[in-house]
Scaffold this active site. Structure first.
Site, PDB file in Angstrom:
ATOM      1  N   SER A 152     -64.559  -2.948 -21.112  1.00  0.00           N
ATOM      2  CA  SER A 152     -64.704  -4.374 -20.824  1.00  0.00           C
ATOM      3  C   SER A 152     -63.516  -4.871 -20.022  1.00  0.00           C
ATOM      4  O   SER A 152     -62.397  -4.359 -20.184  1.00  0.00           O
ATOM      5  CB  SER A 152     -64.799  -5.165 -22.137  1.00  0.00           C
ATOM      6  OG  SER A 152     -64.731  -6.558 -21.899  1.00  0.00           O
ATOM      7  N   TYR A 165     -63.079  -7.046 -30.653  1.00  0.00           N
ATOM      8  CA  TYR A 165     -63.952  -6.382 -29.673  1.00  0.00           C
ATOM      9  C   TYR A 165     -63.125  -5.686 -28.596  1.00  0.00           C
ATOM     10  O   TYR A 165     -63.332  -4.502 -28.293  1.00  0.00           O
ATOM     11  CB  TYR A 165     -64.879  -7.420 -29.048  1.00  0.00           C
ATOM     12  CG  TYR A 165     -65.732  -6.909 -27.908  1.00  0.00           C
ATOM     13  CD1 TYR A 165     -66.922  -6.240 -28.157  1.00  0.00           C
ATOM     14  CD2 TYR A 165     -65.345  -7.104 -26.586  1.00  0.00           C
ATOM     15  CE1 TYR A 165     -67.713  -5.774 -27.109  1.00  0.00           C
ATOM     16  CE2 TYR A 165     -66.116  -6.638 -25.533  1.00  0.00           C
ATOM     17  CZ  TYR A 165     -67.301  -5.975 -25.800  1.00  0.00           C
ATOM     18  OH  TYR A 165     -68.074  -5.507 -24.754  1.00  0.00           O
TER      19      TYR A 165
END
Length: 260
Positions: A152, A165
């Site tokens: 990400s 996350y």
């Protein structure tokens, strides 16, 4: 159903986790246009997976969907056995060429509010799952194959609410370098693809459906818009099946220049 593939043993095959929707689905479509056959996994939405399989077959490819919970490492042995049978039945092969560790879940919680249950779920899906599923599948991955792990943009820039996350994705990035180092003797390359904010149903479709958030992303991106699935699927397909074999152990961000 078995297929009479005259190229048995030669046909390129990709395994895509979380291939029934979003970036996994889009990557499968891009790979199909590169004459790569597909095995995709889905967690619970069998109908969506079947629709993707039908679409890939319309593109002239052989495609199969298998159920998998990437957050349940105890299921990986059974999955690998099912995959081995699928490879034999559909391609007359014992191994596949490309692995895309794409399956994931979204979670938004500030650091002070993140529960242990949320943390454990993210770890099981995004890190432990990637670690032990890849380990389990190594005998089925061809020498000279390629692994692409999805990370990400949030490992480079920080936005409140994504500490757990992003931490899991950061762990995947470190793991990928070790995988590249240790699997290099088999000619297997391992890279990380880090998407920026993309208009999919991930995270309840926030970037796609929230006009204020979408505009914020666009304003913070050099190319002036939020990303689309095609922006990522094409990059993933190129890293897996393109002339990119000398790229190894790298983090490739595809964010349109977000937060430069």
């Amino acid at each position: 159903m078995k297929t009479n593939n005259v190229n048995a043993g030669k046909q390129k095959i990709a395994l895509i986790t979380g291939g029934s929707r979003g970036l996994g689905k889009n990557t499968a479509q891009h790979l199909a246009r590169k004459d790569v056959d597909i095995v995709l996994t889905y967690h619970s939405k069998q109908d969506e997976a079947a629709a993707v399989v039908a679409d890939l077959r319309q593109l002239g490819r052989t495609a199969v969907a298998i159920q998998l919970d990437v957050g349940n490492a105890a299921s990986f042995l059974g999955f690998s056995q099912s995959l081995s049978q699928v490879l034999q039945d559909n391609w007359g092969q014992q191994q596949f060429d490309y692995l895309l560790n794409n399956a994931g879940i979204g979670s938004h919680a500030h650091f002070a509010d993140t529960s242990e249950a949320q943390f454990d779920q993210l770890m099981n899906v995004h890190f432990k799952g990637v670690f032990f599923l890849t380990q389990r599948l190594l005998p089925l991955l061809k020498d000279g194959g390629r692994i692409l792990n999805v990370s990400s943009g949030l490992t480079r820039f920080a936005l409140p609410g994504y500490s757990a996350y992003a931490a899991m994705k950061g762990a995947v990035e470190v793991l990928s370098r070790y995988q590249a180092k240790e699997l290099g003797s088999r000619g297997i390359s391992v890279n990380v693809l880090a998407p920026g904010a993309i208009e999919t149903d991930f995270g309840h479709g926030a970037v796609r459906d929230n006009a204020v958030l979408n505009q914020f992303v666009a304003e913070q991106t050099a190319l002036g818009r939020a990303g689309l699935p095609d922006d990522i699927g094409g990059v993933a397909a190129a890293l897996l099946a393109g002339d990119t074999g000398w790229i190894n152990g790298q983090r490739i961000e595809a964010s349109g220049g977000m937060f430069l």
